[in-house]
Motif scaffolding. Structure first.
Motif, short mmCIF file in Angstrom:
data_model
loop_
_atom_site.label_atom_id
_atom_site.label_comp_id
_atom_site.label_asym_id
_atom_site.label_seq_id
_atom_site.Cartn_x
_atom_site.Cartn_y
_atom_site.Cartn_z
N SER A 88 0.83 -1.20 0.00
CA SER A 88 0.00 0.00 0.00
C SER A 88 0.87 1.25 0.00
O SER A 88 0.57 2.23 -0.69
CB SER A 88 -0.92 -0.02 1.22
OG SER A 88 -1.66 1.18 1.32
N LEU A 89 1.95 1.21 0.78
CA LEU A 89 2.89 2.34 0.80
C LEU A 89 3.57 2.51 -0.55
O LEU A 89 3.72 3.64 -1.05
CB LEU A 89 3.94 2.09 1.89
CG LEU A 89 5.13 3.07 1.93
CD1 LEU A 89 4.63 4.48 2.28
CD2 LEU A 89 6.17 2.60 2.93
N ALA A 90 3.97 1.37 -1.17
CA ALA A 90 4.66 1.44 -2.46
C ALA A 90 3.75 2.04 -3.55
O ALA A 90 4.25 2.70 -4.47
CB ALA A 90 5.12 0.05 -2.88
N ILE A 91 2.45 1.84 -3.43
CA ILE A 91 1.52 2.35 -4.45
C ILE A 91 1.51 3.87 -4.48
O ILE A 91 1.40 4.48 -5.55
CB ILE A 91 0.10 1.79 -4.18
CG1 ILE A 91 0.05 0.30 -4.53
CG2 ILE A 91 -0.96 2.55 -4.99
CD1 ILE A 91 -1.24 -0.38 -4.15
N ILE A 92 1.64 4.49 -3.32
CA ILE A 92 1.56 5.96 -3.28
C ILE A 92 2.89 6.62 -3.62
O ILE A 92 2.93 7.83 -3.92
CB ILE A 92 1.08 6.42 -1.88
CG1 ILE A 92 0.51 7.84 -1.97
CG2 ILE A 92 2.19 6.34 -0.85
CD1 ILE A 92 -0.12 8.32 -0.68
N VAL A 93 3.99 5.86 -3.62
CA VAL A 93 5.32 6.43 -3.89
C VAL A 93 5.40 7.13 -5.25
O VAL A 93 5.91 8.26 -5.35
CB VAL A 93 6.41 5.36 -3.76
CG1 VAL A 93 7.75 5.86 -4.30
CG2 VAL A 93 6.57 4.96 -2.29
N PRO A 94 4.94 6.51 -6.39
CA PRO A 94 5.01 7.21 -7.67
C PRO A 94 4.28 8.55 -7.67
O PRO A 94 4.74 9.52 -8.29
CB PRO A 94 4.36 6.23 -8.65
CG PRO A 94 4.51 4.90 -8.01
CD PRO A 94 4.41 5.15 -6.55
N PHE A 95 3.15 8.62 -6.99
CA PHE A 95 2.41 9.87 -6.89
C PHE A 95 3.23 10.92 -6.15
O PHE A 95 3.27 12.09 -6.56
CB PHE A 95 1.07 9.64 -6.18
CG PHE A 95 0.10 8.80 -6.95
CD1 PHE A 95 -0.79 9.39 -7.85
CD2 PHE A 95 0.06 7.43 -6.79
CE1 PHE A 95 -1.69 8.62 -8.57
CE2 PHE A 95 -0.84 6.65 -7.50
CZ PHE A 95 -1.70 7.24 -8.40
N LEU A 96 3.89 10.50 -5.07
CA LEU A 96 4.70 11.44 -4.30
C LEU A 96 5.90 11.93 -5.11
O LEU A 96 6.28 13.10 -5.02
CB LEU A 96 5.19 10.77 -3.01
CG LEU A 96 4.10 10.38 -2.01
CD1 LEU A 96 4.71 9.68 -0.80
CD2 LEU A 96 3.31 11.60 -1.56
N LEU A 97 6.49 11.05 -5.92
CA LEU A 97 7.62 11.45 -6.76
C LEU A 97 7.20 12.50 -7.78
O LEU A 97 7.93 13.48 -8.03
CB LEU A 97 8.22 10.23 -7.45
CG LEU A 97 8.92 9.21 -6.54
CD1 LEU A 97 9.40 8.00 -7.34
CD2 LEU A 97 10.09 9.86 -5.81
N VAL A 98 6.03 12.28 -8.39
CA VAL A 98 5.52 13.26 -9.36
C VAL A 98 5.25 14.59 -8.66
O VAL A 98 5.55 15.67 -9.19
CB VAL A 98 4.25 12.73 -10.05
CG1 VAL A 98 3.61 13.82 -10.92
CG2 VAL A 98 4.57 11.51 -10.89
N ILE A 99 4.67 14.52 -7.46
CA ILE A 99 4.37 15.74 -6.70
C ILE A 99 5.65 16.50 -6.39
O ILE A 99 5.72 17.72 -6.53
CB ILE A 99 3.61 15.38 -5.40
CG1 ILE A 99 2.19 14.92 -5.74
CG2 ILE A 99 3.56 16.58 -4.45
CD1 ILE A 99 1.44 14.35 -4.55
N VAL A 100 6.69 15.78 -5.95
CA VAL A 100 7.98 16.42 -5.66
C VAL A 100 8.55 17.08 -6.91
O VAL A 100 9.06 18.21 -6.85
CB VAL A 100 8.98 15.39 -5.09
CG1 VAL A 100 10.38 15.98 -5.01
CG2 VAL A 100 8.53 14.92 -3.72
N LYS A 101 8.46 16.39 -8.04
CA LYS A 101 8.97 16.95 -9.30
C LYS A 101 8.22 18.22 -9.67
O LYS A 101 8.83 19.22 -10.08
CB LYS A 101 8.85 15.92 -10.42
CG LYS A 101 9.50 16.35 -11.72
CD LYS A 101 9.49 15.24 -12.75
CE LYS A 101 10.18 15.69 -14.04
NZ LYS A 101 10.20 14.61 -15.06
N VAL A 102 6.89 18.21 -9.53
CA VAL A 102 6.09 19.39 -9.85
C VAL A 102 6.42 20.54 -8.90
O VAL A 102 6.56 21.70 -9.32
CB VAL A 102 4.57 19.05 -9.77
CG1 VAL A 102 3.73 20.32 -9.91
CG2 VAL A 102 4.20 18.07 -10.87
#
Length: 387
Positions: free
Chosen positions: A235-249
């Motif tokens: 469940s934690l791993a699923i949200i990681v890509p979203f967080l990476l995109v957010i950090v990039k933005v």
């Protein structure tokens, strides 16, 4: 042992939900209007009316559930809890003269597990099927340890480990070393918290199941801690890509601010917020579906009646996204239909196997707790995990 595979010789009973969006819409409409007119005083009765409609339209083996809780009981509980919080905040302000209230929330948090036990005891007793009531009887000390004591101890140990790690490594030599250390710390913290979450879920859901009864019949549940931890980590791993995109933005937005360009920043920040909500919902959908299936497929009643859940990650994600954003975009007008859709989805993917007609329909003789603490706590945790 996993009971997800149902013996062909056993009777299988599916749940049937008869609720309709239009009927639930009228209930919600009246609830909202009366809550507004009464400045929120009607909210406890609104909660009970909504819950009762859901329960009374849920059918198992030709019988429907009943919910007998009283809005007045919840109102009294919420009122006293609010008064206690206000008194604690006033005392803290009088002593510290600070507008930051810190002590009062901690007091409520420390007592919450004990209040949750009393609240679940009340709401279980107020739930019935075939005129047989459910029950929940649990040690408050055990519930406090599982819900609060164990997580606090784990966090304290984690802080000691990080402190020792920091002393061992010393101060970072440059900015890059500091950023790497912070990133590693965040990753390790996230993994540890996911592990703690899996352990707490396993202990709490077992605690609830093993202390719940249907009349004179006891529920039982045994889960594997490692399985719950794995689900929590995925469940934690699923949200990681979203967080990476957010950090990039956010980094791109920061660079634009440094260059003096502020155009479109509001839209970018809105996008990051939406991405976070979507990621959170999808992550929660996986955890909910996986943990619910795992728990239900190992749940028994009298060690003979078995349960089975087959909800899917995709199905749960779609329902949660529709329920959240559909309700927001329609200013709540679509909520009743989406809520009914969500409940029906869960009912359609839940079955019970075993000879339900042979189950003795006898109520437990233990009386409902009517003590002062029990009455105050009735509104603390009104949601039953298996309902």
């Amino acid at each position: 042992m996993n009971h997800s595979l149902v013996d062909e010789n056993r009777e299988v009973h599916a749940f049937h939900f008869h609720g309709k969006g239009s009927s639930f819409f009228m209930i919600c409409l009246v609830n909202v209007l009366l809550s507004i007119i009464t400045c929120g005083i009607f909210l406890p009765w609104a909660f009970v009316r909504s819950r009762r409609y859901i329960y009374e339209n849920m059918e198992l083996n030709g019988a429907r559930f009943d919910y007998h809780a009283k809005g007045s009981a919840l109102f009294l509980s919420w009122l006293i809890i609010s008064i206690i919080i206000a008194i604690l905040c006033f005392i803290e302000f009088t002593i510290t003269h600070s507008e930051e209230i810190i002590f009062a929330p901690w007091v409520i948090m420390l007592f919450f597990p004990c209040m949750a036990v009393k609240s679940l005891n009340y709401h279980a007793a107020m739930t019935s099927l075939n005129n047989v009531h459910f029950g929940f009887h649990c040690s408050m000390l055990r519930a406090w340890w599982v819900t609060l004591g164990m997580p606090i101890l784990a966090v304290v140990l984690l802080l000691f480990v990080f402190s020792g790690w920091r002393l061992l490594l010393g101060e970072p030599s440059n900015l890059n070393a500091l950023l790497i250390r912070v990133a590693c710390g965040l990753i390790i913290s996230a993994i540890v918290f996911a592990i703690i979450n899996g352990i707490v879920y396993r202990n709490w859901i077992e605690l609830f199941a093993k202390n719940t009864n249907f009349g004179i019949h006891k529920f039982n549940l045994t889960l594997n801690t490692s399985k719950c931890i794995i689900i929590s980590l995925i469940s934690l791993a699923i949200i990681v890509p979203f967080l990476l995109v957010i950090v990039k933005v956010l980094m791109a937005s920061f660079n634009r601010i440094l260059l003096g360009s502020l155009d479109g920043l509001g839209g970018l920040f809105t996008l990051t917020y939406l991405l976070y909500i979507v990621g959170l919902l999808i992550s929660f959908a996986y955890a909910f579906a996986a943990l619910r299936n795992y728990a239900f497929n190992n749940l028994t009643l009298d060690n003979d009646i078995r349960f089975h859940s087959s909800i899917t990650f995709i199905g749960m994600a779609i329902n949660l996204l529709l329920l959240t954003f559909g309700s927001l975009l329609t200013l709540g007008l679509a909520y009743p239909w989406l809520k009914i859709r969500f409940v029906r989805y869960q009912a359609n993917h839940t079955t019970v196997s075993g000879h339900l007609d042979a189950l003795e329909l006898t109520n437990d003789n233990r009386p409902l707790d009517t003590g002062i603490f029990a009455r105050i706590s009735r509104g603390a945790a009104p949601t039953l995990p298996f309902f």
